[in-house]
Design a protein around this motif. Structure first.
Motif, PDB file in Angstrom:
ATOM      1  N   TYR A 119       0.873  -1.175   0.000  1.00 43.36           N
ATOM      2  CA  TYR A 119       0.000   0.000   0.000  1.00 43.36           C
ATOM      3  C   TYR A 119       0.902   1.215   0.000  1.00 43.36           C
ATOM      4  O   TYR A 119       1.909   1.263   0.738  1.00 43.36           O
ATOM      5  CB  TYR A 119      -0.887  -0.016   1.242  1.00 43.36           C
ATOM      6  CG  TYR A 119      -2.115   0.872   1.190  1.00 43.36           C
ATOM      7  CD1 TYR A 119      -3.343   0.352   0.826  1.00 43.36           C
ATOM      8  CD2 TYR A 119      -2.044   2.223   1.536  1.00 43.36           C
ATOM      9  CE1 TYR A 119      -4.486   1.152   0.793  1.00 43.36           C
ATOM     10  CE2 TYR A 119      -3.172   3.024   1.505  1.00 43.36           C
ATOM     11  CZ  TYR A 119      -4.400   2.476   1.138  1.00 43.36           C
ATOM     12  OH  TYR A 119      -5.528   3.269   1.096  1.00 43.36           O
ATOM     13  N   ALA A 145      -1.947  -2.810  -3.672  1.00 45.36           N
ATOM     14  CA  ALA A 145      -3.317  -2.974  -3.191  1.00 45.36           C
ATOM     15  C   ALA A 145      -4.070  -1.663  -3.075  1.00 45.36           C
ATOM     16  O   ALA A 145      -5.300  -1.640  -3.117  1.00 45.36           O
ATOM     17  CB  ALA A 145      -3.301  -3.691  -1.840  1.00 45.36           C
ATOM     18  N   GLY A 146      -3.355  -0.571  -2.916  1.00 47.01           N
ATOM     19  CA  GLY A 146      -4.008   0.730  -2.792  1.00 47.01           C
ATOM     20  C   GLY A 146      -2.989   1.839  -2.725  1.00 47.01           C
ATOM     21  O   GLY A 146      -1.805   1.604  -2.439  1.00 47.01           O
ATOM     22  N   GLU A 148      -2.856   6.131  -1.474  1.00 46.17           N
ATOM     23  CA  GLU A 148      -3.600   7.211  -0.820  1.00 46.17           C
ATOM     24  C   GLU A 148      -2.680   8.401  -0.639  1.00 46.17           C
ATOM     25  O   GLU A 148      -1.623   8.286  -0.002  1.00 46.17           O
ATOM     26  CB  GLU A 148      -4.130   6.716   0.522  1.00 46.17           C
ATOM     27  CG  GLU A 148      -5.177   7.579   1.134  1.00 46.17           C
ATOM     28  CD  GLU A 148      -5.911   6.855   2.281  1.00 46.17           C
ATOM     29  OE1 GLU A 148      -6.482   7.576   3.119  1.00 46.17           O
ATOM     30  OE2 GLU A 148      -5.910   5.610   2.329  1.00 46.17           O
ATOM     31  N   ARG A 166      -9.079   1.263   5.784  1.00 47.80           N
ATOM     32  CA  ARG A 166      -8.903   1.193   4.337  1.00 47.80           C
ATOM     33  C   ARG A 166      -7.681   0.355   3.970  1.00 47.80           C
ATOM     34  O   ARG A 166      -7.715  -0.442   3.028  1.00 47.80           O
ATOM     35  CB  ARG A 166      -8.789   2.603   3.745  1.00 47.80           C
ATOM     36  CG  ARG A 166     -10.090   3.388   3.766  1.00 47.80           C
ATOM     37  CD  ARG A 166     -10.020   4.612   2.886  1.00 47.80           C
ATOM     38  NE  ARG A 166      -9.105   5.626   3.383  1.00 47.80           N
ATOM     39  CZ  ARG A 166      -9.442   6.581   4.244  1.00 47.80           C
ATOM     40  NH1 ARG A 166     -10.675   6.631   4.748  1.00 47.80           N
ATOM     41  NH2 ARG A 166      -8.564   7.493   4.622  1.00 47.80           N
ATOM     42  N   SER A 169      -8.487  -3.381   4.744  1.00 44.42           N
ATOM     43  CA  SER A 169      -9.437  -3.983   3.816  1.00 44.42           C
ATOM     44  C   SER A 169      -8.855  -4.159   2.422  1.00 44.42           C
ATOM     45  O   SER A 169      -9.379  -4.938   1.614  1.00 44.42           O
ATOM     46  CB  SER A 169     -10.718  -3.148   3.746  1.00 44.42           C
ATOM     47  OG  SER A 169     -10.449  -1.856   3.222  1.00 44.42           O
ATOM     48  N   SER A 170      -7.782  -3.460   2.102  1.00 42.54           N
ATOM     49  CA  SER A 170      -7.154  -3.584   0.786  1.00 42.54           C
ATOM     50  C   SER A 170      -6.426  -4.913   0.618  1.00 42.54           C
ATOM     51  O   SER A 170      -6.129  -5.323  -0.503  1.00 42.54           O
ATOM     52  CB  SER A 170      -6.166  -2.430   0.567  1.00 42.54           C
ATOM     53  OG  SER A 170      -4.963  -2.643   1.297  1.00 42.54           O
ATOM     54  N   ALA A 172      -3.390  -5.338   1.838  1.00 39.74           N
ATOM     55  CA  ALA A 172      -1.958  -5.041   1.820  1.00 39.74           C
ATOM     56  C   ALA A 172      -1.245  -5.744   2.968  1.00 39.74           C
ATOM     57  O   ALA A 172      -1.817  -5.949   4.042  1.00 39.74           O
ATOM     58  CB  ALA A 172      -1.734  -3.536   1.910  1.00 39.74           C
TER      59      ALA A 172
END
Length: 279
Positions: A119, A145-146, A148, A166, A169-170, A172
């Motif tokens: 992440y 995975a994400g 931000e 967040r 839940s990804s 990562a």
């Protein structure tokens, strides 16, 4: 704010050495990568940062932040001056430093090989876009995975829990954090209370690997002159950091080496965390 800054059990590896009161680990890339991978595999909280002179001096000048840094699981020597300090003060015999950008390049192929997603947290949306594309091209099979971007402000516990949700839940298994020093270390340490995975404060790695910033030439890095390269690129922003902190670092290092000053590391794991955290 029960979650932030709560005392957490820390491993006490014998690699930690006192550099001006900040506990820096005398490790190389292989050891650092293996420690991060082990935490990612085991799904356990883990905090890592790579400290150059500026990072060390933030701990010297701010006792609360020094306590936070000394609560990190791994603090690597980022740059020749910190490597030199470990060798001078403690006979560490290190042949290389461990920078955040290079650690990323050595870690991510191992993460991809073991199907451990990452992440990305910090920097700007544009940098994250370029970084994600560059990493996927450079490391085949890497799962991001994400991503931000930083909000460039502070947040309280409720928002930190939302960020943690967040990330969790990804799917990562590690988070790379780039918020600038010392914001990224404050963020990573606070988030350790909420996430069972490694958080790595990797400094300018996002900008370098996204192609937004050029690294110093190898010959400058080898001679401990990366700071001069950065100063030439961003003189208005960085002149105070380098022209004031570098001499202070050398003076403090000489005092510790000569026994004139015996800096005591702050207790690990018990910093008084701020009520708000930079995000």
């Amino acid at each position: 704010m029960a979650g932030i800054g709560a005392a957490l059990e820390r491993p006490t590896p014998d690699t930690k050495r006192n550099v001006l009161g900040v506990l820096v680990d005398a490790v190389d890339y292989d050891v650092a990568v293996e420690q991060v991978l082990a935490a990612a595999r085991d799904r356990r909280p883990y905090c890592m940062t790579a400290l150059a002179v500026h990072g060390v001096m933030t701990g010297v000048t701010d006792p609360r932040h020094r306590a936070r840094l000394n609560g990190f699981d791994l603090v690597t020597p980022d740059g020749q001056p910190v490597r030199w300090a470990l060798n001078l003060l403690h006979g560490a015999g290190l042949r290389e430093w461990v920078s955040g950008p290079e650690l990323v390049l050595q870690l991510l192929p191992r993460m991809a090989a073991e199907d451990l997603p990452i992440y990305l947290y910090g920097s700007t949306p544009g940098t994250l876009h370029d970084l994600t594309a560059a990493l996927r091209q450079r490391v085949p099979g890497l799962s991001v995975a994400g991503a931000e971007a930083s909000r460039f402000r502070s947040a309280g516990e409720d928002e930190l829990r939302q960020i943690a949700d967040r990330i969790r839940s990804s799917g990562a298994r590690a988070v790379l954090v780039a918020l600038g020093c010392p914001r990224q270390e404050i963020f990573a340490y606070a988030m350790r209370s909420y996430l069972d995975l490694p958080l790595l404060a990797v400094g300018a790695a996002f900008d370098f690997h996204a192609g937004r910033m050029r690294r110093a030439p190898e010959w400058m890095r080898r001679r401990g002159l990366s700071w001069l390269w950065r100063l030439a690129l961003e003189p208005r922003r960085l002149w105070r950091r380098y022209l004031l902190l570098n001499p202070a670092y050398l003076a403090a290092l000489a005092a510790q080496a000569l026994g004139i000053w015996r800096p005591d590391p702050a207790p690990r794991g018990h910093p008084a965390a701020p009520e708000i955290v930079p995000v």
